[in-house]
Design a protein around this motif. Structure first.
Motif, mmCIF file in Angstrom:
data_model
loop_
_atom_site.group_PDB
_atom_site.id
_atom_site.type_symbol
_atom_site.label_atom_id
_atom_site.label_comp_id
_atom_site.label_asym_id
_atom_site.label_seq_id
_atom_site.Cartn_x
_atom_site.Cartn_y
_atom_site.Cartn_z
ATOM 1 N N GLN A 9 16.887 4.337 28.680
ATOM 2 C CA GLN A 9 15.691 4.834 29.307
ATOM 3 C C GLN A 9 14.666 4.883 28.202
ATOM 4 O O GLN A 9 13.346 4.575 28.653
ATOM 5 C CB GLN A 9 15.776 6.152 30.190
ATOM 6 C CG GLN A 9 16.107 7.310 29.043
ATOM 7 C CD GLN A 9 16.429 8.665 30.039
ATOM 8 O OE1 GLN A 9 17.066 8.364 30.874
ATOM 9 N NE2 GLN A 9 15.981 9.696 29.733
ATOM 10 N N LYS A 10 14.694 5.324 27.018
ATOM 11 C CA LYS A 10 13.855 5.286 25.944
ATOM 12 C C LYS A 10 13.172 4.030 25.817
ATOM 13 O O LYS A 10 11.888 3.905 25.662
ATOM 14 C CB LYS A 10 14.336 5.928 24.728
ATOM 15 C CG LYS A 10 13.164 6.146 23.651
ATOM 16 C CD LYS A 10 13.906 6.939 22.197
ATOM 17 C CE LYS A 10 13.546 8.297 22.588
ATOM 18 N NZ LYS A 10 13.861 9.113 21.281
ATOM 19 N N CYS A 13 11.072 2.932 28.614
ATOM 20 C CA CYS A 13 9.421 3.645 28.730
ATOM 21 C C CYS A 13 8.609 3.086 27.809
ATOM 22 O O CYS A 13 7.567 2.739 28.028
ATOM 23 C CB CYS A 13 9.931 5.140 28.663
ATOM 24 S SG CYS A 13 10.667 6.109 29.993
ATOM 25 N N LEU A 14 9.271 2.560 26.449
ATOM 26 C CA LEU A 14 8.505 1.965 25.757
ATOM 27 C C LEU A 14 7.842 0.630 26.029
ATOM 28 O O LEU A 14 6.712 0.191 25.847
ATOM 29 C CB LEU A 14 9.118 1.897 24.353
ATOM 30 C CG LEU A 14 8.392 1.553 23.106
ATOM 31 C CD1 LEU A 14 7.421 2.071 22.854
ATOM 32 C CD2 LEU A 14 9.277 1.367 21.874
ATOM 33 N N LEU A 83 5.054 8.363 32.019
ATOM 34 C CA LEU A 83 6.278 8.509 31.893
ATOM 35 C C LEU A 83 6.731 9.330 30.802
ATOM 36 O O LEU A 83 7.770 9.902 30.628
ATOM 37 C CB LEU A 83 6.850 7.004 31.567
ATOM 38 C CG LEU A 83 6.935 6.029 32.839
ATOM 39 C CD1 LEU A 83 7.212 4.613 32.509
ATOM 40 C CD2 LEU A 83 7.718 6.480 33.872
ATOM 41 N N PHE A 84 5.937 9.102 29.607
ATOM 42 C CA PHE A 84 6.254 10.066 28.440
ATOM 43 C C PHE A 84 5.671 11.514 28.540
ATOM 44 O O PHE A 84 6.321 12.290 28.217
ATOM 45 C CB PHE A 84 5.285 9.370 27.244
ATOM 46 C CG PHE A 84 6.077 8.278 26.778
ATOM 47 C CD1 PHE A 84 7.256 8.254 25.747
ATOM 48 C CD2 PHE A 84 5.776 6.933 27.260
ATOM 49 C CE1 PHE A 84 7.670 7.011 25.355
ATOM 50 C CE2 PHE A 84 6.673 5.862 26.744
ATOM 51 C CZ PHE A 84 7.418 5.901 26.008
ATOM 52 N N ASN A 87 8.515 13.292 30.112
ATOM 53 C CA ASN A 87 9.841 13.271 29.372
ATOM 54 C C ASN A 87 10.747 12.216 30.132
ATOM 55 O O ASN A 87 11.848 12.540 29.715
ATOM 56 C CB ASN A 87 10.364 14.491 29.044
ATOM 57 C CG ASN A 87 9.460 15.334 27.884
ATOM 58 O OD1 ASN A 87 9.021 14.691 27.204
ATOM 59 N ND2 ASN A 87 9.279 16.650 28.051
ATOM 60 N N THR A 88 10.278 11.235 30.841
ATOM 61 C CA THR A 88 11.077 10.295 31.244
ATOM 62 C C THR A 88 11.913 9.693 30.291
ATOM 63 O O THR A 88 13.167 9.104 30.649
ATOM 64 C CB THR A 88 10.390 9.394 32.335
ATOM 65 O OG1 THR A 88 9.799 10.357 33.273
ATOM 66 C CG2 THR A 88 11.388 8.460 32.832
ATOM 67 N N HIS A 89 11.357 9.454 29.122
ATOM 68 C CA HIS A 89 11.949 8.705 28.140
ATOM 69 C C HIS A 89 13.119 9.407 27.258
ATOM 70 O O HIS A 89 13.922 8.642 26.841
ATOM 71 C CB HIS A 89 10.901 8.206 27.156
ATOM 72 C CG HIS A 89 10.306 9.416 26.220
ATOM 73 N ND1 HIS A 89 9.562 10.396 26.703
ATOM 74 C CD2 HIS A 89 10.477 9.697 25.128
ATOM 75 C CE1 HIS A 89 9.320 11.324 25.776
ATOM 76 N NE2 HIS A 89 9.792 11.022 24.910
ATOM 77 N N SER A 90 13.113 10.716 27.360
ATOM 78 C CA SER A 90 14.253 11.388 26.634
ATOM 79 C C SER A 90 14.947 12.664 27.527
ATOM 80 O O SER A 90 15.917 13.077 26.942
ATOM 81 C CB SER A 90 13.230 12.130 25.638
ATOM 82 O OG SER A 90 12.277 13.227 26.027
ATOM 83 N N ASN A 98 10.127 13.451 36.986
ATOM 84 C CA ASN A 98 10.512 12.267 36.631
ATOM 85 C C ASN A 98 10.360 11.085 37.621
ATOM 86 O O ASN A 98 10.067 9.715 37.154
ATOM 87 C CB ASN A 98 11.690 12.113 35.792
ATOM 88 C CG ASN A 98 12.083 13.321 34.764
ATOM 89 O OD1 ASN A 98 12.208 14.298 34.941
ATOM 90 N ND2 ASN A 98 11.247 13.061 33.633
ATOM 91 N N LEU A 170 13.013 0.149 35.450
ATOM 92 C CA LEU A 170 12.951 1.755 35.643
ATOM 93 C C LEU A 170 13.598 2.276 36.857
ATOM 94 O O LEU A 170 14.228 3.293 36.753
ATOM 95 C CB LEU A 170 11.391 1.947 35.458
ATOM 96 C CG LEU A 170 10.702 2.127 33.993
ATOM 97 C CD1 LEU A 170 9.268 2.102 34.307
ATOM 98 C CD2 LEU A 170 11.260 2.950 33.088
#
Length: 196
Positions: A9-10, A13-14, A83-84, A87-90, A98, A170
């Motif tokens: 997921q990280k 998102c990147l 998304l960041f 905190n969807t990335h973490s 999210n 995603l």
């Protein structure tokens, strides 16, 4: 299992940020060849039909679309940043924010792809109606760019395929997250029953 999913997921998102930035760069670049080759053919800015090269008005026809396309591309970058922000990335467990961020990014990607594809195909057809013999003669006289290439029009297939792929991944990631959260909830309930 969660560790692998968190890494995925990280990365996704990147990738969403990178692909959105690519869409923005594409929106900036789509007019490059048209400007270099067609802008100088307009002999009277007050009358756009007065030109050395019949069909060169496609450059002016694309202006409003390109401005809108750039705004939408900036919007996609902001949706990717969301998304960041959420905190969807973490985040180990997803919450409503999210899922909303993923849904907004996906909706934006689908809408932008359909919107831009339709107009780019229309303008590509207009570009192919340019009198290329007259354009070549104009380029030789004035030392401007001569091109018949439709590269910038055709590149949208790759750009929007990447955008739609990032959105689809995603969504798949969110579904994977739901399955993991349900499995974790089941294990917690079973553990409580065993302890009782």
């Amino acid at each position: 299992m969660y560790k692998k999913q968190l890494k995925v997921q990280k990365f996704l998102c990147l990738a969403a940020i990178i692909v959105s930035a690519l869409v923005f760069v594409y929106a900036l670049g789509i007019m490059t060849d048209l400007y270099d080759s067609l802008y100088g053919t307009m002999t009277n800015p007050g009358n756009l039909y007065q030109t050395d090269v019949p069909g060169s008005i496609v450059y002016y026809n694309m202006q409003l679309f390109n401005r809108t396309f750039l705004m939408y591309a900036i919007g996609m970058i902001l949706l990717a940043v969301l998304l960041f922000i959420t905190n969807t990335h973490s985040r180990r467990r997803y919450y409503i924010g999210n899922f909303i961020a993923v849904a907004l990014y996906t909706a934006g990607a689908v809408y932008l792809s359909l919107f831009a594809h339709e107009y780019i195909e229309i303008f590509k057809a207009q570009f192919l109606q340019v009198d290329f013999a007259a354009l070549e003669a104009h380029a030789e006289i004035w030392g401007t760019l001569y091109t018949q290439s439709t590269f910038w029009f055709d590149a949208h297939y790759v750009v929007f395929a990447l955008l739609l792929l990032s959105a689809a991944l995603l969504i798949i990631n969110a579904l994977w997250k739901i399955l993991l959260m349900r499995a974790e909830g089941r294990l917690i309930r079973e553990g409580r029953r065993a302890n009782a």
